[in-house]
Structures are given as structure tokens and as C-alpha cells.
Design a protein around this motif. Structure first.
Motif, PDB file in Angstrom:
ATOM      1  N   PRO A 283       0.797  -1.240   0.000  1.00  0.00           N
ATOM      2  CA  PRO A 283       0.000   0.000   0.000  1.00  0.00           C
ATOM      3  C   PRO A 283       0.824   1.283   0.000  1.00  0.00           C
ATOM      4  N   PHE A 284       2.102   1.203   0.396  1.00  0.00           N
ATOM      5  CA  PHE A 284       2.959   2.386   0.364  1.00  0.00           C
ATOM      6  C   PHE A 284       3.909   2.360  -0.834  1.00  0.00           C
ATOM      7  N   GLY A 285       3.682   1.398  -1.731  1.00  0.00           N
ATOM      8  CA  GLY A 285       4.506   1.294  -2.925  1.00  0.00           C
ATOM      9  C   GLY A 285       3.979   2.151  -4.055  1.00  0.00           C
ATOM     10  N   ASN A 286       4.723   2.195  -5.158  1.00  0.00           N
ATOM     11  CA  ASN A 286       4.370   3.060  -6.289  1.00  0.00           C
ATOM     12  C   ASN A 286       3.193   2.548  -7.097  1.00  0.00           C
ATOM     13  N   GLY A 287       2.830   1.273  -6.955  1.00  0.00           N
ATOM     14  CA  GLY A 287       1.761   0.711  -7.780  1.00  0.00           C
ATOM     15  C   GLY A 287       0.407   0.619  -7.104  1.00  0.00           C
ATOM     16  N   PHE A 288       0.315   0.972  -5.821  1.00  0.00           N
ATOM     17  CA  PHE A 288      -0.940   0.825  -5.080  1.00  0.00           C
ATOM     18  C   PHE A 288      -2.011   1.752  -5.628  1.00  0.00           C
ATOM     19  N   ASP A 289      -3.226   1.203  -5.835  1.00  0.00           N
ATOM     20  CA  ASP A 289      -4.335   2.004  -6.347  1.00  0.00           C
ATOM     21  C   ASP A 289      -5.659   1.348  -5.973  1.00  0.00           C
ATOM     22  N   ALA A 290      -6.479   2.043  -5.161  1.00  0.00           N
ATOM     23  CA  ALA A 290      -7.805   1.542  -4.786  1.00  0.00           C
ATOM     24  C   ALA A 290      -8.919   2.296  -5.490  1.00  0.00           C
ATOM     25  N   GLY A 291      -8.569   3.133  -6.467  1.00  0.00           N
ATOM     26  CA  GLY A 291      -9.559   3.953  -7.140  1.00  0.00           C
ATOM     27  C   GLY A 291     -10.039   3.386  -8.466  1.00  0.00           C
ATOM     28  N   MET A 292      -9.836   2.102  -8.696  1.00  0.00           N
ATOM     29  CA  MET A 292     -10.223   1.472  -9.957  1.00  0.00           C
ATOM     30  C   MET A 292     -11.516   0.670  -9.828  1.00  0.00           C
ATOM     31  N   ALA A 293     -12.356   0.987  -8.853  1.00  0.00           N
ATOM     32  CA  ALA A 293     -13.607   0.239  -8.648  1.00  0.00           C
ATOM     33  C   ALA A 293     -14.593   0.555  -9.760  1.00  0.00           C
ATOM     34  N   TRP A 294     -15.167  -0.477 -10.349  1.00  0.00           N
ATOM     35  CA  TRP A 294     -16.191  -0.305 -11.393  1.00  0.00           C
ATOM     36  C   TRP A 294     -17.423  -1.176 -11.140  1.00  0.00           C
ATOM     37  N   GLY A 295     -17.377  -2.001 -10.089  1.00  0.00           N
ATOM     38  CA  GLY A 295     -18.491  -2.885  -9.778  1.00  0.00           C
ATOM     39  C   GLY A 295     -18.622  -3.064  -8.277  1.00  0.00           C
ATOM     40  N   PRO A 296     -19.558  -3.901  -7.829  1.00  0.00           N
ATOM     41  CA  PRO A 296     -19.736  -4.143  -6.393  1.00  0.00           C
ATOM     42  C   PRO A 296     -18.475  -4.697  -5.747  1.00  0.00           C
ATOM     43  N   ILE A 297     -18.205  -4.270  -4.529  1.00  0.00           N
ATOM     44  CA  ILE A 297     -17.032  -4.741  -3.785  1.00  0.00           C
ATOM     45  C   ILE A 297     -17.407  -5.919  -2.892  1.00  0.00           C
ATOM     46  N   VAL A 298     -18.600  -5.883  -2.314  1.00  0.00           N
ATOM     47  CA  VAL A 298     -19.081  -6.982  -1.486  1.00  0.00           C
ATOM     48  C   VAL A 298     -20.130  -7.767  -2.267  1.00  0.00           C
ATOM     49  N   GLY A 299     -20.421  -8.961  -1.812  1.00  0.00           N
ATOM     50  CA  GLY A 299     -21.407  -9.793  -2.489  1.00  0.00           C
ATOM     51  C   GLY A 299     -22.826  -9.449  -2.085  1.00  0.00           C
ATOM     52  N   ALA A 300     -23.648 -10.461  -1.957  1.00  0.00           N
ATOM     53  CA  ALA A 300     -25.058 -10.250  -1.621  1.00  0.00           C
ATOM     54  C   ALA A 300     -25.196  -9.664  -0.218  1.00  0.00           C
ATOM     55  N   THR A 301     -26.157  -8.753  -0.090  1.00  0.00           N
ATOM     56  CA  THR A 301     -26.460  -8.128   1.195  1.00  0.00           C
ATOM     57  C   THR A 301     -27.908  -8.449   1.564  1.00  0.00           C
ATOM     58  N   ILE A 302     -28.102  -9.022   2.744  1.00  0.00           N
ATOM     59  CA  ILE A 302     -29.440  -9.329   3.248  1.00  0.00           C
ATOM     60  C   ILE A 302     -29.748  -8.381   4.401  1.00  0.00           C
ATOM     61  N   TYR A 303     -30.931  -7.761   4.349  1.00  0.00           N
ATOM     62  CA  TYR A 303     -31.292  -6.791   5.375  1.00  0.00           C
ATOM     63  C   TYR A 303     -32.718  -7.039   5.853  1.00  0.00           C
ATOM     64  N   THR A 304     -33.016  -6.488   7.002  1.00  0.00           N
ATOM     65  CA  THR A 304     -34.365  -6.551   7.546  1.00  0.00           C
ATOM     66  C   THR A 304     -34.632  -5.266   8.320  1.00  0.00           C
ATOM     67  N   GLY A 305     -35.905  -4.979   8.521  1.00  0.00           N
ATOM     68  CA  GLY A 305     -36.227  -3.757   9.243  1.00  0.00           C
ATOM     69  C   GLY A 305     -37.685  -3.687   9.625  1.00  0.00           C
ATOM     70  N   VAL A 306     -38.007  -2.669  10.408  1.00  0.00           N
ATOM     71  CA  VAL A 306     -39.372  -2.464  10.879  1.00  0.00           C
ATOM     72  C   VAL A 306     -39.662  -0.967  10.862  1.00  0.00           C
ATOM     73  N   ARG A 307     -40.902  -0.617  10.494  1.00  0.00           N
ATOM     74  CA  ARG A 307     -41.354   0.772  10.499  1.00  0.00           C
ATOM     75  C   ARG A 307     -42.594   0.874  11.384  1.00  0.00           C
ATOM     76  N   PHE A 308     -42.668   1.957  12.138  1.00  0.00           N
ATOM     77  CA  PHE A 308     -43.830   2.223  12.984  1.00  0.00           C
ATOM     78  C   PHE A 308     -44.312   3.634  12.693  1.00  0.00           C
ATOM     79  N   LYS A 309     -45.627   3.794  12.564  1.00  0.00           N
ATOM     80  CA  LYS A 309     -46.179   5.097  12.214  1.00  0.00           C
ATOM     81  C   LYS A 309     -47.366   5.412  13.109  1.00  0.00           C
ATOM     82  N   LEU A 310     -47.335   6.616  13.689  1.00  0.00           N
ATOM     83  CA  LEU A 310     -48.436   7.115  14.505  1.00  0.00           C
ATOM     84  C   LEU A 310     -48.945   8.399  13.871  1.00  0.00           C
ATOM     85  N   ILE A 311     -50.123   8.336  13.254  1.00  0.00           N
ATOM     86  CA  ILE A 311     -50.651   9.478  12.506  1.00  0.00           C
ATOM     87  C   ILE A 311     -51.144  10.568  13.451  1.00  0.00           C
TER      88      ILE A 311
END
Length: 730
Positions: free
Chosen positions: A702-730
């Protein structure tokens, strides 16, 4: 982040003000979305019927006459006594003008606007977890969002072939996500704060400024007088990211209302699924608050509020802690503190509703303190913005105008390694916009504005918009105009600083200037709608980031008129028997001129931009939305990427190898279960599991002359699973 769940929450308990609920239909029982509903002599509290024709409005003690108005139908006045709910049936007018909006799968098309505008509604935002603005465009065919690099977590939007830096992003018509906020700004607007998002494509109105070059995104936040008394959203995914949002609103009196919107989120786990020794996602914590107030009367309207944001990010190698503890391990840090004040006031003329005088004021202080390995970056931006607008008619309401004065002051102070960038921009301006409107079917808008930039001289901005309805189901639009902006290279290419590249400015920072031409044709056939759009940008001056030399990033100006042409075809069908379908295809041909380091001029494809993109969205809902299932498939075509091989000897732009990243497919889906006050959701992003292999060049050095993390063109992580809850009081 231990204090995440101890956010200062202002939970209010208002008197249970009575509301009038209703539904608007035509004579055949078809629901009418987009109807304007308000009490007589109190238009400021107007509400809009939703996609199902439903509305809810606070009852007024001083008014019993309810007005329901919609283009293409006779306006109806209803005497309301003790009713708490009603059904309003509107009769088609003799002119049979068309509706204001047309139902769509993920968006509503504004049929009255001369600019092709899609409105992403709250219903559309609920199709995904929508944790922040960057995740609000999953079902939009025009806007795409991607990571800028493999370390910082920064995201950038692309609209019709151009990056988000050319898209004016406003918060309630106030220029906001610009300057230093370009880097992480999309993460600064929580999804639960958003009421709707307007995506205007092509050059925009002169009223909002000169920086709109490819389109405008305007985010409307939840309003104090029309929000739920209490709204709570909690989210978590399998990587350990957790979020809590709590919104509360209170009607203090007949004229005053207030709301507090709060957000807290964090990720504290070390995620390195590809085993390259670098975190795939940065650890972070964020606190975000708004307190806003609103005042309404017959002759005066006022809104003002304060926003506060604090965010900390840490990335880089897995074992990095901080510079003092682990100085020989590559780390990325960012600490941002942002404070905003905004005010919107208007003088109203009840006897002349076409007349008005408004004043918008905004002040922002943005502090960013970062580190890329052993290279520090400190950026400070102070911005003051004001816009005074007066509107009136000329003779009759077929001829109206808006005119006013604006002022923008941007003070930038940036330091990166040994590089210092300072500038203080002072830009007073004036504008005039004339509108010809014939029965809402023929619309012509001519806008002129002139701004004097203290550093770059006078800037004249003309713009023209034209809309013509053909019959009852077809709409044609055309627009042309000039755009102008001053780039902020370090903020706009922030992710590319996570590398060993040396930053070299071959020119002093100069403004970018472009001309945008756009045309579109929109057609409806029953429940089917088809949109065909074409956009063309010509840059007379453009700022270039040249990363074709491994180890360097060159910034310089190009005056060779690079062009971008993009086309979009979108088809929406539904809702029919609880189903909605959407398909979109986008093609982009975007070129840029490179070669100044060698005094060459070579036209190449713009980097990191997909030439083709396909979107397919399907949604199914049981009656009353008890269960909702949504799925979105994205196919992302190939895109040119720079040659980052550290062994490559770059000697000529004409002969340099051209590399393209492969196409890939993303699949997102969500299932939602609704109850009266509760809502539960379970979903996944990138369910195809596609990941870019080796997103970091030479991660073991990472401190060498060839290090480069700015070449991202696609997803870095794989599948993401999420869950959640919403509550509403009118």
C-alpha cells in the motif's frame, strides 16, 4: 457507536387534531392521483391525492368549504360539516384536459411541466430499504449509483451519461449537495426524511442557478404540518450495519408547526470477504438531525430550520487503528462535521394567487478532515446563498413571469499533502423567466440569467423549454440551454486519492461550460406508458481528470468540445390486478479529450461509464397493500477503465491500450408485510452475488508506487441481506 441509540429525540404529543380523509375519483369510479385539495382561502395547506386517489387534510375551524381541483376536470366546492371522510367525484371538463400526473411503477410523470420530470414518491422509496439518498434510485431508469473506490465507501450518481457533478442536487429547491459535499453527500440525506424526489432531465430553470448542466434532482423532505406525529424506522443487515430513524411532528397552533428528524447509523465490523487485507466496507458512525419550523397564514408563509451532521469513517488495511498506534499500516480516515441553516419566506396575495414574493436563505459550514495513508487532507467550505423571487402575470394568466436576484458566496480552503487550494467565489446574479401557457397543453418557457463571478467574469445563461400535448395521450418536449460550474477536483475525485498517485495540476482551475439539447416524447395507452428521450451535451470547456499514467492523476482543462449523447426508452405498465411492471433501456456515447501531458489530443470513451444499462422492475401487492413484493434487475454494460498496471510505460495516448470492464447483473428484492401501524420488511441487494475481482491494485504494497484503490467499477461486497421495521403514529 455506543451512543447511537441515545440520539436526542424530541417526541411530541399533540392534541388529536381532527383530519378529513377522502378519495377522489372520476365519474366512472377511476381513482385520480394528483388532485389538489385545500380549504377555501387557505391554499398554502393544500394536499395532493396519492396514487390511489386518497388524501388526508386537517379540518379548519374557520373554513367549511373544501376545494378539489384537477386539470381536465371541473373544480368542485364541497360544504363539509361533521364528516370525517368522503368520496369526491369530479366531472370531466368540456375541454377534457389531461391529468396532472400519470400513474407509473416507480415514478409519476409530471404532465404539466415543460421539463421532463419524474417524481419518485414515498411509495416508490418503500420498494427498497432506502437508507439514504444514494439508495433511493434503485427503480429509476435514468439515475444509476456506484462506488467511486474500494475503500472510502463514497458513492456517485450518474444521470444520462454524465456524473453527478453535472447534476444540480437541491434540498427543497436550495442548492445543497455540492462543493465538498460531493464526496459523501448522498449519504447525508436519510431515506426516511424524504417525502419525494423530483428528477428533472435536461437543462433546468434559470431560477435555481447556473450550475445545472445535465439535469436537476430536488429532494422534498417531510413537512412539519403534514407529517406523522411519530415515525420510527430500524434497519440492520448481515454485515452489522444498523440504523435508527425517529421523526416526530407537532402542530403547535393554527399557524405554527414543528418537526425533528433524527438519524443514527453505524458499522463497526471488519469486513474483508475477498481476502485482500483491506476492509471491503469502511467502519463508520453518523449522527444526523434536523429541527424545522413552519408558519402559515393567509398573507405570509415562513419555514426555517437547522441541520447538524457528524460522521466518522475508518478504512484501509484490516489491522489499522489510527496513525499513532499503527503508523506502518495503511489507513483511511474521514471526520466530517456539517452545520446548515435555511430559511424560506413568502409574502402571499390571496386576492391575486398568481402573484408572490419569496426569499430563500441558506448558510453552510462544512469541515472535512481526512487521511490517506501518510497523506493528510483538510477541507473547509463556508457557503452563503440567497435567492429573491417575484412572480406575476402579464395581462392574463396565459402570460406569467418570475424575476429576481441571487447571491452565492463559496469560500474553499483545501490542503492535500503539500498542495494548497484556496478560493473565495462571490457571485451576484439576476434572472428573468417568461412563461406562455395555453390550457396547460402548450407551454413555452424562456429564461435568461446573468451572473458576475469575481474570479471568472460575467456569465450569461439562456435557457428555453417547450412542451406540447398532442391529443389526450401524447406529450412532446424540447429544451436547450447553457450551464456553468467551477469544479472541485479533490472532492470530486476523492476516492482516487486512495492510491500512490501523485496529484498534478497542469492548469489553474477554470470553469466548465456546456450546452445541453434534449427532446422527449411521452405516450399513454390505458395503463401503458412509453417514454422516449434523447439528450446531447457539448462542452465548450471541460475539466479533465487524466488517470492514464500509472502513479499520476493529471488535472487540466479541455477546450476540444467533448460530447455526450444519451438515449432512454422506458415502458411502464400498471397497476393492473395488483401488478406493476417497468422496463428501461439506456444507451450512452460519451467522449472526452485526453493527451495534454504529451501535447496530444485523443478522443476516448469517458472512464467508468457504462455504455448500456437495462432495468426491469416488477411489483405485486395484495389488496390494501397487506403484502408487497418488489424485484429489480439491473444489467450494466461494459465500461472503459484506465490502465492501472504499474509496469505499463505510457508513451502515447494514440497508441495506449484500451481496457473495458465486463458487464454484470444485479438483482434486488424486498418483501413487505403491512399492519395498521407497523410494517416489516426483508430484502436483499446484489442477490446475484457478483463482485469485482481484485478491486485494489497491489494491496500487499500500500505504500509502494503501484498501489491504487480507485479502480472500482463494480460491487465490492457480495449479496447483502437486510431486515427492518417501520412504525407510524398518525
Amino acid at each position: 457507536m455506543k451512543y447511537i441509540f441515545f440520539i436526542l429525540i424530541f417526541v411530541v404529543y399533540s392534541a388529536n387534531a381532527q383530519k378529513l380523509d377522502g378519495r377522489v375519483t372520476d365519474s366512472k369510479g377511476q381513482t385520480l392521483p394528483g388532485a389538489v385539495v385545500y380549504w377555501q382561502s387557505n391554499f398554502n395547506d393544500a394536499v395532493i391525492s396519492d396514487l390511489e386517489g386518497k388524501f388526508s387534510i386537517n379540518k379548519k375551524n374557520n373554513s367549511k368549504n373544501l376545494i378539489v381541483r384537477m386539470v381536465g376536470f371541473n373544480t368542485d366546492t364541497i360544504l363539509v360539516k361533521d364528516e370525517l371522510s368522503l368520496i369526491v367525484i369530479l366531472k370531466e371538463s368540456e375541454n377534457t384536459l389531461q391529468q396532472v400526473v400519470v400513474e407509473g411503477n416507480a415514478t409519476i410523470i409530471d404532465r404539466l411541466s415543460a421539463i421532463h420530470t419524474e417524481v419518485i414518491t414515498a411509495k416508490s422509496l418503500a420498494k427498497a430499504a432506502c437508507c439514504n439518498l444514494s439508495e433511493s434510485f434503485e427503480t429509476n431508469g435514468s439515475v444509476s449509483v456506484s462506488y467511486t473506490d474500494a475503500v472510502t465507501g463514497s458513492k456517485q450518481i450518474q444521470l444520462l451519461g454524465l456524473s453527478g457533478t453535472y447534476v444540480q442536487t437541491n434540498i427543497e429547491n436550495i442548492p445543497n449537495l455540492r462543493g465538498l459535499a460531493t464526496t459523501f453527500g448522498l449519504n447525508y440525506v436519510p431515506g426516511t426524511w424524504i417525502e419525494s424526489i423530483d428528477v428533472a432531465k435536461g437543462v433546468g430553470s434559470v431560477i435555481n442557478g447556473y450550475e445545472n448542466m445535465a439535469g436537476a434532482i430536488n429532494v422534498e423532505l417531510k413537512k412539519p404540518d403534514h407529517s406523522d406525529r411519530l415515525y420510527v424506522n430500524a434497519y440492520a443487515n448481515q454485515f452489522g450495519r444498523a440504523e435508527l430513524n425517529i421523526n416526530s411532528a407537532k402542530k403547535i397552533s393554527k399557524k405554527w408547526s414543528t418537526a425533528i428528524l433524527s438519524h443514527g447509523s453505524f458499522l463497526n465490523n471488519k469486513i474483508d470477504n475477498n481476502g485482500d487485507g483491506f476492509l471491503d466496507l469502511p467502519k463508520y458512525n453518523q449522527i444526523n438531525l434536523i429541527n424545522r419550523w413552519k408558519y402559515n397564514s393567509d398573507r405570509f408563509m415562513g419555514q426555517f430550520g437547522v441541520k447538524f451532521l457528524k460522521e466518522n469513517r475508518t478504512g484501509g488495511q484490516v489491522d489499522y487503528k489510527d496513525l499513532a498506534t499503527t503508523p506502518n499500516i495503511y489507513g483511511f480516515e474521514n471526520h466530517t462535521r456539517r452545520v446548515e441553516f435555511f430559511s424560506k419566506t413568502a409574502i402571499l396575495f390571496p386576492d391575486a394567487p398568481y402573484r408572490g414574493l419569496g426569499l430563500i436563505i441558506s448558510a453552510i459550514n462544512h469541515n472535512s478532515d481526512s487521511r490517506f495513508g501518510n497523506k493528510p487532507y483538510v477541507g473547509i467550505q463556508n457557503t452563503l446563498y440567497s435567492n429573491l423571487i417575484y412572480q406575476d402575470k402579464i395581462g392574463n394568466t396565459n402570460h406569467t413571469y418570475k424575476t429576481g436576484l441571487s447571491f452565492m458566496n463559496d469560500n474553499y480552503d483545501e490542503k492535500y499533502a503539500a498542495l494548497t487550494l484556496k478560493r473565495n467565489e462571490i457571485v451576484p446574479g439576476a434572472f428573468f423567466e417568461y412563461t406562455f401557457n395555453h390550457l396547460d397543453r402548450t407551454l413555452l418557457i424562456l429564461g435568461l440569467r446573468d451572473d458576475y463571478h469575481n474570479l471568472f467574469g460575467n456569465q450569461f445563461t439562456p435557457r428555453l423549454h417547450f412542451k406540447q400535448d398532442i391529443g389526450q395521450n401524447d406529450t412532446y418536449r424540447f429544451s436547450v440551454g447553457r450551464g456553468f460550474r467551477v469544479p472541485n477536483p479533490l472532492a470530486e475525485y476523492f476516492g482516487n486519492l486512495v492510491s500512490s498517485r501523485n496529484v498534478v495540476f497542469l492548469d489553474k482551475i477554470q470553469p466548465e461550460v456546456s450546452w445541453n439539447f434534449s427532446t422527449s416524447y411521452y405516450k399513454t395507452i390505458g395503463k401503458l406508458s412509453i417514454s422516449a428521450e434523447l439528450y446531447h451535451n457539448i462542452f465548450t470547456k471541460q475539466w479533465v481528470a487524466d488517470m492514464e499514467h500509472p502513479g499520476f492523476i493529471y488535472f487540466y482543462g479541455s477546450e476540444n468540445k467533448p460530447k455526450t449523447t444519451s438515449g432512454l426508452i422506458e415502458v411502464n405498465y400498471g397497476p393492473v390486478k395488483n401488478w406493476e411492471l417497468k422496463m428501461a433501456y439506456r444507451y450512452v456515447n460519451s467522449k472526452v479529450n485526453l493527451g495534454k501531458p504529451y501535447q496530444e489530443n485523443v478522443l476516448v470513451d469517458r472512464m467508468f461509464l457504462s455504455k448500456e444499462r437495462v432495468l426491469f422492475n416488477v411489483a405485486y401487492a395484495l389488496p390494501y397493500d397487506k403484502w408487497k413484493i418488489d424485484g429489480t434487475l439491473h444489467w450494466n454494460g461494459k465500461r472503459r477503465i484506465p490502465n492501472a498496471d504499474p509496469l505499463y510505460d505510457h508513451t502515447s495516448y494514440a497508441d495506449m491500450p484500451v481496457r473495458y470492464a465486463p458487464s454484470f447483473v444485479n438483482l434486488n428484492a424486498q418483501v413487505t408485510r403491512n399492519f395498521v401501524k407497523w410494517e416489516y420488511y426483508l430484502g436483499g441487494e446484489n442477490l446475484t452475488g457478483f463482485k469485482q475481482s481484485n478491486p485494489i491494485i497491489e494491496p500487499n504494497k500500500p505504500f509502494g508506487n503501484g498501489f491504487d484503490a480507485g479502480m472500482a467499477w463494480g460491487p465490492i461486497v457480495g449479496a447483502t441481506i437486510y431486515t427492518g421495521v417501520r412504525f407510524k403514529l398518525i
